[in-house]
Design an enzyme around this catalytic site. Structure first.
Site, PDB file in Angstrom:
ATOM      1  N   ASN A   9      90.601 -14.718 -11.303  1.00 16.26           N
ATOM      2  CA  ASN A   9      89.287 -14.776 -12.186  1.00 16.26           C
ATOM      3  C   ASN A   9      89.218 -15.683 -13.294  1.00 16.26           C
ATOM      4  OD1 ASN A   9      87.349 -13.648 -13.810  1.00 16.26           O
ATOM      5  ND2 ASN A   9      88.469 -12.019 -14.653  1.00 16.26           N
ATOM      6  N   TRP A  10      88.324 -16.563 -13.239  1.00 15.10           N
ATOM      7  CA  TRP A  10      88.222 -17.749 -14.169  1.00 15.10           C
ATOM      8  C   TRP A  10      87.249 -17.485 -15.322  1.00 15.10           C
ATOM      9  CZ3 TRP A  10      85.518 -22.073 -10.612  1.00 15.10           C
ATOM     10  CH2 TRP A  10      86.622 -22.660  -9.655  1.00 15.10           C
ATOM     11  N   LYS A  11      87.096 -15.985 -15.574  1.00 17.37           N
ATOM     12  CA  LYS A  11      86.111 -15.660 -16.811  1.00 17.37           C
ATOM     13  C   LYS A  11      85.151 -16.819 -17.122  1.00 17.37           C
ATOM     14  CE  LYS A  11      90.423 -13.452 -18.228  1.00 17.37           C
ATOM     15  NZ  LYS A  11      90.907 -12.597 -19.169  1.00 17.37           N
ATOM     16  N   HIS A  94      85.513  -4.964 -15.047  1.00 15.08           N
ATOM     17  CA  HIS A  94      86.776  -5.447 -15.772  1.00 15.08           C
ATOM     18  C   HIS A  94      86.789  -5.013 -17.073  1.00 15.08           C
ATOM     19  CE1 HIS A  94      88.880  -8.956 -17.695  1.00 15.08           C
ATOM     20  NE2 HIS A  94      89.504  -9.080 -16.757  1.00 15.08           N
ATOM     21  N   GLU A  96      86.918  -6.415 -19.912  1.00 13.54           N
ATOM     22  CA  GLU A  96      86.164  -7.201 -20.902  1.00 13.54           C
ATOM     23  C   GLU A  96      84.733  -6.762 -20.908  1.00 13.54           C
ATOM     24  OE1 GLU A  96      87.454 -10.866 -19.646  1.00 13.54           O
ATOM     25  OE2 GLU A  96      89.320 -10.846 -20.484  1.00 13.54           O
ATOM     26  N   GLU A 165      94.853  -3.273 -14.075  1.00 15.23           N
ATOM     27  CA  GLU A 165      95.077  -4.363 -15.244  1.00 15.23           C
ATOM     28  C   GLU A 165      95.202  -3.567 -16.478  1.00 15.23           C
ATOM     29  OE1 GLU A 165      93.341  -8.223 -13.785  1.00 15.23           O
ATOM     30  OE2 GLU A 165      91.777  -7.387 -14.935  1.00 15.23           O
ATOM     31  N   GLY A 171      95.746 -11.618 -20.699  1.00 16.88           N
ATOM     32  CA  GLY A 171      95.471 -12.701 -21.722  1.00 16.88           C
ATOM     33  C   GLY A 171      96.178 -12.672 -22.732  1.00 16.88           C
ATOM     34  N   SER A 209      98.420 -11.017 -17.077  1.00  9.35           N
ATOM     35  CA  SER A 209      99.272 -12.242 -17.519  1.00  9.35           C
ATOM     36  C   SER A 209     100.408 -12.390 -16.206  1.00  9.35           C
ATOM     37  CB  SER A 209     100.420 -11.853 -18.579  1.00  9.35           C
ATOM     38  OG  SER A 209      99.424 -11.823 -19.876  1.00  9.35           O
ATOM     39  N   GLY A 230      94.063 -14.163 -14.223  1.00  6.20           N
ATOM     40  CA  GLY A 230      93.147 -14.909 -15.182  1.00  6.20           C
ATOM     41  C   GLY A 230      93.464 -16.315 -15.665  1.00  6.20           C
ATOM     42  N   GLY A 231      94.172 -16.403 -16.626  1.00  4.38           N
ATOM     43  CA  GLY A 231      94.635 -17.756 -17.204  1.00  4.38           C
ATOM     44  C   GLY A 231      95.173 -18.624 -16.057  1.00  4.38           C
TER      45      GLY A 231
HETATM   46  C1  PEP Z   1      92.034 -10.897 -15.888  1.00  2.00           C
HETATM   47  O1  PEP Z   1      91.229 -11.682 -16.557  1.00  2.00           O
HETATM   48  O2  PEP Z   1      91.613 -10.333 -15.197  1.00  2.00           O
HETATM   49  C2  PEP Z   1      93.386 -11.213 -16.145  1.00  2.00           C
HETATM   50  C3  PEP Z   1      94.568 -10.583 -15.453  1.00  2.00           C
HETATM   51  O3  PEP Z   1      93.779 -12.373 -17.291  1.00  2.00           O
HETATM   52  P1  PEP Z   1      95.169 -13.079 -17.334  1.00  2.00           P
HETATM   53  O4  PEP Z   1      95.822 -13.140 -16.147  1.00  2.00           O
HETATM   54  O5  PEP Z   1      94.877 -14.023 -18.311  1.00  2.00           O
HETATM   55  O6  PEP Z   1      95.982 -11.786 -18.252  1.00  2.00           O
END
Ligand code: PEP
Length: 247
Positions: A9-11, A94, A96, A165, A171, A209, A230-231
């Site tokens: 997930n590049w956000k 998500h 966010e 999640e 993040g 994470s 994500g990251g």
């Molecule tokens: C996400 O945005 O779905 C996510 C899991 O982010 P991160 O891996 O950066 O925690």
């Protein structure tokens, strides 16, 4: 469950040049992956992903989809538009989007239903906040979020992907322990088992994470069928190591 699924997930990150070098580095480093792989990019870059990933083992997806079919919904992207050029997945719900855009369980369920109707697989995110975890409400929260989707999509529930999640892990660098994650995944699996005869068909991904160092121990858990990343999906070597951890 046979193959795990690793979805990036590049956000709201990326750009034409950066996306191209990231995807090229991923494709160059990919030997023969033992898992399914997907990249979910911001809407303007989906056509770029379609072109870059053509004929590769990596699928692509959007980070959201409209609950509406078509019409006067400025700024929204419909499931039909996504399907038009081969989109495989759409992340829905998500945290966010729940947090910053006020998305309710019912709206998330409607988005999942709309995606399924057009042959786009929804990746339905569920997860508790730190406050909810500390209040002992984790199970209740994730079950309520998934129940809304089960209620709306009925027997099609076996066609979705679920992503657990924990909001406090997204993040933040704070990952759920494999045991904490497995505990919630088992709850979700049991809930799916009450709704479909084939609960093992549903991938339940862990997200929060996940990185090259902790992926293997999370992915070794019996009910963790992959990851939503994500990251670490913005760095080819890290993403490739998570993919390799599925072998
Ligand atoms: C996400 O945005 O779905 C996510 C899991 O982010 P991160 O891996 O950066 O925690």
């Amino acid at each position: 469950m046979t193959r795990k699924l690793i979805a990036g997930n590049w956000k709201m990150n990326g750009g034409l040049a950066a996306n191209e070098s990231l995807v090229k580095a991923m494709l160059e480093g990919l030997a023969s992956p033992a898992c399914g792989i997907a990249l979910c990019a911001p809407a303007p870059y989906l056509a770029q992903l379609q072109a870059l990933l053509k004929g590769s083992p990596i699928d692509w997806g959007s980070q959201d989809v409209s609950a509406h079919e078509q019409g006067a919904y400025t700024g929204e992207v419909s499931a039909a538009m996504l399907r038009d050029f081969g989109c495989r997945y759409a992340i829905v719900g998500h945290s966010e989007r729940r947090q910053y855009h006020g998305e309710t369980d019912e709206l998330v369920a409607a988005k999942a239903q709309r995606a399924l109707a057009l042959g786009v697989t929804p990746i339905v995110c569920v997860g508790e906040t730190l406050q909810q975890r500390e209040a002992g409400e984790t199970e209740q929260v994730v079950k309520r979020q998934l129940a809304a989707v089960i209620h709306t999509v009925g027997h099609c529930i076996s066609e979705i992907v679920v992503a657990y999640e924990p909001v406090w892990a997204i993040g933040t660098g704070k990952t759920a322990t494999p045991e904490q994650a497995q505990q919630v995944h088992a709850v979700l699996r049991a809930q799916l088992a009450a709704a479909t005869t084939n609960p093992k068909r549903v991938h339940i991904l862990y997200g929060g994470s996940m990185n090259a160092a902790n992926a293997a121990s999370l992915l070794a858990q019996p009910d963790i069928d992959g990851g939503l990343i994500g990251g670490a999906s913005l760095k080819a070597p890290d993403f490739l190591q998570i993919i390799a951890a599925c072998a």
